[in-house]
Design an enzyme around this catalytic site. Structure first.
Site, PDB file in Angstrom:
ATOM      1  N   LYS A  45       0.805  -1.197   0.000  1.00 58.56           N
ATOM      2  CA  LYS A  45       0.000   0.000   0.000  1.00 58.56           C
ATOM      3  C   LYS A  45       0.855   1.272   0.000  1.00 58.56           C
ATOM      4  O   LYS A  45       0.358   2.355  -0.250  1.00 58.56           O
ATOM      5  CB  LYS A  45      -0.897   0.009   1.259  1.00 58.56           C
ATOM      6  N   ASP A 105      14.659  -0.497   0.430  1.00 56.25           N
ATOM      7  CA  ASP A 105      15.427  -0.694   1.657  1.00 56.25           C
ATOM      8  C   ASP A 105      16.363  -1.900   1.479  1.00 56.25           C
ATOM      9  O   ASP A 105      17.446  -1.755   0.932  1.00 56.25           O
ATOM     10  CB  ASP A 105      14.439  -0.869   2.823  1.00 56.25           C
ATOM     11  N   LYS A 133      17.124   3.774   0.731  1.00 54.62           N
ATOM     12  CA  LYS A 133      17.866   3.631   1.990  1.00 54.62           C
ATOM     13  C   LYS A 133      19.011   2.653   1.737  1.00 54.62           C
ATOM     14  O   LYS A 133      18.909   1.470   2.042  1.00 54.62           O
ATOM     15  CB  LYS A 133      16.905   3.060   3.047  1.00 54.62           C
TER      16      LYS A 133
HETATM   17  P1  IMP Z   1      12.632  -3.977   1.155  1.00 47.70           P
HETATM   18  O1  IMP Z   1      12.097  -5.238   0.572  1.00 47.70           O
HETATM   19  O2  IMP Z   1      13.423  -4.226   2.422  1.00 47.70           O
HETATM   20  O3  IMP Z   1      13.393  -3.116   0.188  1.00 47.70           O
HETATM   21  O4  IMP Z   1      11.418  -3.199   1.757  1.00 47.70           O
HETATM   22  C1  IMP Z   1      10.573  -2.440   1.081  1.00 47.70           C
HETATM   23  C2  IMP Z   1       9.348  -2.168   1.917  1.00 47.70           C
HETATM   24  O5  IMP Z   1       9.657  -2.096   3.314  1.00 47.70           O
HETATM   25  C3  IMP Z   1       8.788  -0.838   1.567  1.00 47.70           C
HETATM   26  O6  IMP Z   1       7.880  -0.945   0.516  1.00 47.70           O
HETATM   27  C4  IMP Z   1       8.147  -0.404   2.870  1.00 47.70           C
HETATM   28  O7  IMP Z   1       6.822  -0.893   2.954  1.00 47.70           O
HETATM   29  C5  IMP Z   1       8.965  -1.055   3.950  1.00 47.70           C
HETATM   30  N1  IMP Z   1       9.948  -0.110   4.551  1.00 47.70           N
HETATM   31  C6  IMP Z   1      11.289  -0.143   4.453  1.00 47.70           C
HETATM   32  N2  IMP Z   1      11.869   0.883   5.117  1.00 47.70           N
HETATM   33  C7  IMP Z   1      10.856   1.609   5.632  1.00 47.70           C
HETATM   34  C8  IMP Z   1      10.791   2.827   6.413  1.00 47.70           C
HETATM   35  O8  IMP Z   1      11.785   3.475   6.768  1.00 47.70           O
HETATM   36  N3  IMP Z   1       9.536   3.245   6.753  1.00 47.70           N
HETATM   37  C9  IMP Z   1       8.399   2.585   6.382  1.00 47.70           C
HETATM   38  N4  IMP Z   1       8.411   1.463   5.647  1.00 47.70           N
HETATM   39  C10 IMP Z   1       9.624   0.973   5.276  1.00 47.70           C
END
Ligand code: IMP
Ligand code: MG
Length: 182
Positions: A45, A105, A133
């Site tokens: 979302k 992230d 990030k």
């Molecule tokens: P990844 O698979 O670790 O790259 O995560 C991506 C998802 O993690 C994003 O779409 C967010 O929903 C969540 N996410 C990662 N970092 C944050 C943050 O700092 N705040 C809020 N949601 C985050």
């Protein structure tokens, strides 16, 4: 609004800064995909707010779709696994797909999605993420377009949540540690 703002330690980006950045990205995408009809795929979302702004800053014809995946629980760290909760509603064969994500992230979600869509024979796949990030990266993923780089902190607002809250905050902030330690 006051109650939500009270939970913030600091504001990282104002509504105006976010709006200006989205306009720039939309302009770039409109130039790069001129003469094409890209398909924006928003990842639910978190991307809804960014998607709504971005699509209106794109000045060429485009279509949209959404996918819902989960890689996170209610916490602030990645669980590492990706589960599809809502799939694409149409075929993406020969389409120029642009995945629209709130934040990159660990890269777990996006590397999975690039692979997932890649085998469906799109003409191309690009990623646009509002926030990046880099410190969190576990899988290598390259975003063609990105808004802002953020440090190793958990941000909320502009679609991003903590335990489903704060998505409707128009700015981006960092939560006070006592909020997520409770
Ligand atoms: P990844 O698979 O670790 O790259 O995560 C991506 C998802 O993690 C994003 O779409 C967010 O929903 C969540 N996410 C990662 N970092 C944050 C943050 O700092 N705040 C809020 N949601 C985050
Ligand atoms: Mg989330």
């Amino acid at each position: 609004m006051k109650a939500m703002l009270n939970d913030l330690e600091k504001i990282l980006f104002t509504e105006e800064q976010l709006a200006e950045k989205v306009k720039e990205i939309g302009k770039q995408i409109s130039e790069d995909f001129k003469g094409k009809n890209p398909l924006l795929v928003g990842i639910l979302k978190g991307s809804v707010v960014f998607m709504a702004d971005l699509m209106r800053s794109i000045t060429i014809p485009c279509t949209i779709d959404f996918m819902a995946v989960s890689s996170y629980g209610d916490g602030t760290t990645s669980a590492g696994a990706v589960e599809i909760k809502k799939d694409l509603s149409r075929n993406i064969e020969n389409r120029d797909v642009i995945i629209v994500e709130d934040i990159l992230d660990s890269g777990v979600t996006l590397s999975y999605l690039v692979e997932y869509m890649g085998v469906r024979n799109p003409a191309s796949i690009s990623i646009v993420t509002m926030f990046d990030k880099p410190s969190g990266r576990k899988k290598e993923v390259k975003a063609r377009y990105k808004g802002f780089e953020v440090g190793d902190e958990f941000i909320v607002g502009y679609g991003l949540d903590f335990a489903e809250k704060y998505r409707n905050l128009p700015c981006i902030g960092v939560l006070k540690p006592e909020i997520y330690k409770n």
